[in-house]
Design a protein around this motif. Structure first.
Motif, short mmCIF file in Angstrom:
data_model
loop_
_atom_site.label_atom_id
_atom_site.label_comp_id
_atom_site.label_asym_id
_atom_site.label_seq_id
_atom_site.Cartn_x
_atom_site.Cartn_y
_atom_site.Cartn_z
N GLY A 33 0.82 -1.20 0.00
CA GLY A 33 0.00 0.00 0.00
C GLY A 33 0.86 1.25 0.00
N GLU A 34 0.21 2.40 0.31
CA GLU A 34 0.99 3.64 0.35
C GLU A 34 1.89 3.66 1.57
OE1 GLU A 34 -3.16 4.69 2.02
OE2 GLU A 34 -2.31 3.46 0.40
N ALA A 35 3.10 4.20 1.39
CA ALA A 35 4.08 4.24 2.47
C ALA A 35 3.67 5.27 3.51
CB ALA A 35 5.46 4.59 1.91
N PRO A 36 3.96 5.02 4.79
CA PRO A 36 3.65 6.01 5.84
C PRO A 36 4.38 7.32 5.58
CG PRO A 36 4.28 3.89 6.79
CD PRO A 36 4.59 3.80 5.34
N LEU A 37 3.81 8.41 6.05
CA LEU A 37 4.41 9.72 5.85
C LEU A 37 5.81 9.78 6.45
CD1 LEU A 37 4.15 12.61 4.82
CD2 LEU A 37 3.09 13.23 7.01
N GLY A 38 6.01 9.15 7.62
CA GLY A 38 7.32 9.16 8.25
C GLY A 38 8.37 8.50 7.39
N LEU A 39 7.99 7.41 6.71
CA LEU A 39 8.93 6.73 5.82
C LEU A 39 9.27 7.61 4.61
CD1 LEU A 39 10.54 4.18 5.17
CD2 LEU A 39 8.48 3.25 4.07
N LEU A 40 8.28 8.31 4.08
CA LEU A 40 8.53 9.20 2.95
C LEU A 40 9.44 10.36 3.36
CD1 LEU A 40 4.98 9.36 1.31
CD2 LEU A 40 6.96 7.98 0.60
N ILE A 41 9.31 10.80 4.60
CA ILE A 41 10.19 11.86 5.10
C ILE A 41 11.64 11.37 5.12
CG2 ILE A 41 10.82 13.15 7.18
CD1 ILE A 41 7.82 13.46 7.74
N VAL A 42 11.84 10.15 5.62
CA VAL A 42 13.20 9.59 5.63
C VAL A 42 13.71 9.44 4.21
CG1 VAL A 42 14.64 7.64 6.31
CG2 VAL A 42 12.80 8.43 7.83
N LEU A 43 12.84 8.99 3.30
CA LEU A 43 13.24 8.82 1.89
C LEU A 43 13.76 10.13 1.30
CD1 LEU A 43 13.26 7.23 -0.84
CD2 LEU A 43 10.95 8.13 -1.20
N VAL A 44 12.99 11.21 1.43
CA VAL A 44 13.41 12.46 0.79
C VAL A 44 14.66 13.03 1.45
CG1 VAL A 44 11.10 13.01 -0.05
CG2 VAL A 44 11.83 13.88 2.18
N MET A 45 14.85 12.76 2.74
CA MET A 45 16.06 13.24 3.39
C MET A 45 17.30 12.50 2.88
SD MET A 45 14.67 13.76 7.31
CE MET A 45 16.25 14.38 7.91
N VAL A 46 17.17 11.19 2.70
CA VAL A 46 18.30 10.41 2.17
C VAL A 46 18.55 10.77 0.71
CG1 VAL A 46 19.10 8.09 1.61
CG2 VAL A 46 17.98 8.52 3.80
N VAL A 47 17.47 10.85 -0.07
CA VAL A 47 17.61 11.21 -1.48
C VAL A 47 18.21 12.61 -1.61
CG1 VAL A 47 16.29 11.79 -3.56
CG2 VAL A 47 15.80 9.68 -2.32
N GLY A 48 17.83 13.51 -0.72
CA GLY A 48 18.34 14.87 -0.78
C GLY A 48 19.85 14.95 -0.63
N ALA A 49 20.45 13.99 0.05
CA ALA A 49 21.90 13.99 0.21
C ALA A 49 22.63 13.68 -1.10
CB ALA A 49 22.31 12.96 1.27
N GLY A 50 21.91 13.12 -2.07
CA GLY A 50 22.55 12.78 -3.35
C GLY A 50 23.02 13.99 -4.13
N GLY A 51 22.29 15.11 -4.03
CA GLY A 51 22.71 16.32 -4.73
C GLY A 51 24.06 16.82 -4.28
N PRO A 52 24.26 17.06 -2.97
CA PRO A 52 25.59 17.47 -2.50
C PRO A 52 26.67 16.43 -2.78
CG PRO A 52 23.94 17.88 -0.81
CD PRO A 52 23.25 17.12 -1.91
N ALA A 53 26.31 15.15 -2.72
CA ALA A 53 27.31 14.10 -2.98
C ALA A 53 27.84 14.18 -4.40
CB ALA A 53 26.71 12.73 -2.71
N SER A 54 27.03 14.69 -5.33
CA SER A 54 27.50 14.79 -6.72
C SER A 54 28.65 15.79 -6.85
CB SER A 54 26.34 15.20 -7.63
OG SER A 54 25.93 16.53 -7.37
N MET A 55 28.77 16.72 -5.89
CA MET A 55 29.86 17.70 -5.93
C MET A 55 31.22 17.02 -5.76
SD MET A 55 28.31 20.60 -6.40
CE MET A 55 27.17 19.62 -7.38
N ILE A 56 31.23 15.82 -5.17
CA ILE A 56 32.49 15.09 -5.00
C ILE A 56 33.11 14.81 -6.36
CG2 ILE A 56 33.54 12.97 -4.12
CD1 ILE A 56 31.30 12.87 -2.03
N GLY A 57 32.27 14.55 -7.36
CA GLY A 57 32.78 14.29 -8.70
C GLY A 57 33.56 15.47 -9.26
N PHE A 58 33.06 16.70 -9.01
CA PHE A 58 33.77 17.89 -9.47
C PHE A 58 35.11 18.05 -8.76
CE2 PHE A 58 29.29 19.08 -10.33
CZ PHE A 58 29.40 19.29 -11.69
N ASP A 59 35.14 17.73 -7.48
CA ASP A 59 36.39 17.89 -6.73
C ASP A 59 37.44 16.91 -7.22
OD1 ASP A 59 37.53 19.47 -4.51
OD2 ASP A 59 37.89 17.50 -3.64
#
Length: 429
Positions: free
Chosen positions: A309-335
């Motif tokens: 079924g649909e994921a609990p809101l708390g789980l979706l919050i954790v998802l977007v927080m983890v996914v959000g870290a991917g943007g800054p992590a991409s800066m490692i490639g430039f370095d």
């Protein structure tokens, strides 16, 4: 501090103008994310056609990276960045007034062109105005603060579309570009004491040779594949499919979806400086850090997609927080690309790396649209929960490809570094 780098106040003023330009580029890039369903109704288009807006924009962005890098190496970041601001503003005005799908597509093409002319310039300005030890922190901080544009696109743009309407909302967005461009004419300098820095004129053969030399270095390729693998999940949610996924795929309200997308960006803003500090302190563990973030992202998506079924809101919050870290992590490639290439190839090498994440993102954006149309044929924008589970599962293909290539080129880059006996300041990737 060496006189090669700027004094504190002047450096921060220059950097602030460059950040403002990047902020607007991200805002205009992301402004369609909260307008996807409105665009489908306005132009009477399918999911695949809706995805084409973002896909075409990303194709142009990715395709422009190497040419923009060459332009920056030749004419300096100031001229290229200010030109990009004008292009974006004109394109957004055209998108505001578009009354047909083909005209709107053309406008998004030029949004992609202008967008492509900002971030590489920002990286070059950071490298010119700050000391080497501060560059990793300033790079990740720059990418993080630029993502504020996504927040403006997520909540205020939603309000503007609902209260001002399509045309007025996008015209207001277009008006900000010329303001930043005028400020840049007076305050933005390519380097300390120099309004413009011009590179040596090169023949086409020399230009191609320099690009090929950058690409041959395994550090550049490692940076490319790290940028390919880390940000596409957050890009896809932020650029187009986030609100439809949360509303139609997880049965959340528009308000909840907007908050989730905002939280993803806020997380990136918090994680970015921490990653920058960690990269500067432990440069030889840069790729290991990125691999941990990729692993966490894969794990969270797996839990959400397998949830009955649909994921609990708390789980979706954790998802977007983890996914959000991917943007800054991409800066490692430039370095990694920065420490693998000489200064005169920095912009073109950064352009190569910057293609990675956007190639992955555009492939996924379009593939999700196709999958949704296949799983819900003839349903317009009424996509089902099951269709979104299928569509979001396409990410695993890109993760598999990216992880294999990261491991492959990490070994090669470390072998080259070992032979060259680089100092700990540069470090291993």
């Amino acid at each position: 501090m060496s006189e090669t780098w700027g004094s504190g106040r002047r450096a921060w003023v220059v950097w602030s103008i460059a950040i403002a330009a990047y902020f607007l580029a991200v805002f205009n890039r992301s402004s369609l994310a909260v307008a996807g369903l409105l665009a489908a109704d306005r132009f009477g288009i399918s999911a695949a056609q809706l995805a084409t807006f973002t896909t075409l924009q990303l194709v142009v962005y990715a395709g422009m990276q190497i040419p923009v890098g060459i332009l920056v190496d030749r004419f300096g970041p100031r001229s290229v960045m200010l030109s990009g601001m004008i292009v974006i503003s004109l394109a957004q005005a055209g998108f505001a007034l578009a009354d047909s799908y083909p005209v709107a597509l053309l406008a998004r093409v030029f949004v992609g062109v202008g967008d492509s002319m900002t971030f590489i310039c920002l990286l070059r300005i950071v490298a010119a105005w700050f000391t080497p030890r501060r560059i990793p922190l300033m790079t990740t901080l720059s990418g993080t603060l630029g993502q504020l544009g996504s927040i403006v696109a997520a909540i205020p743009m939603t309000w503007a579309l609902g209260n001002l309407g399509w045309t007025k909302a996008y015209l207001v967005a277009a008006a900000a570009g010329p303001v930043v461009a005028v400020l840049g004419l007076f305050l933005l300098h390519d380097a300390p004491g120099k309004s413009h820095v011009r590179g040596v004129s090169k023949t086409m053969r020399e230009v191609i040779g320099g690009i090929a030399e950058s690409w041959r270095h395994p550090g550049t390729r490692l940076g490319f594949w790290m940028h390919f693998t880390t940000p596409f999940s957050s890009n896809v949610l932020g650029l187009l499919w986030g609100l439809p996924f949360f509303v139609r795929g997880e049965l959340r309200t528009d308000g909840e979806a907007g908050v989730l997308l905002t939280l993803m960006t806020v997380t990136a803003m918090v994680v970015g400086p921490v990653l920058g500090w960690a990269i500067g302190r432990e440069p030889w563990h840069r790729s290991t850090l990125a691999l941990w973030i990729i692993g966490a992202t894969v794990t969270m998506w797996t839990v959400v997609l397998l949830w009955p079924g649909e994921a609990p809101l708390g789980l979706l919050i954790v998802l977007v927080m983890v996914v959000g870290a991917g943007g800054p992590a991409s800066m490692i490639g430039f370095d990694i690309a920065r420490t693998s290439n000489p200064g005169h190839r920095l912009a073109s090498a950064s352009g190569i790396v910057n293609q990675g994440g956007f190639i992955a993102s555009l492939v996924l954006v379009l593939s999700i649209g196709w999958m949704l149309d296949w799983r819900t044929p003839g349903s317009g924008s009424a996509y089902t929960v099951s269709a979104f589970r299928w569509a979001m599962s396409l990410q695993y293909v890109l993760w598999a490809v990216g992880l294999v290539q990261i491991v492959r080129y990490r070994r090669r880059a470390r072998a080259v570094i070992s032979r060259a006996s680089l100092t700990p300041v540069t470090g291993q990737p």
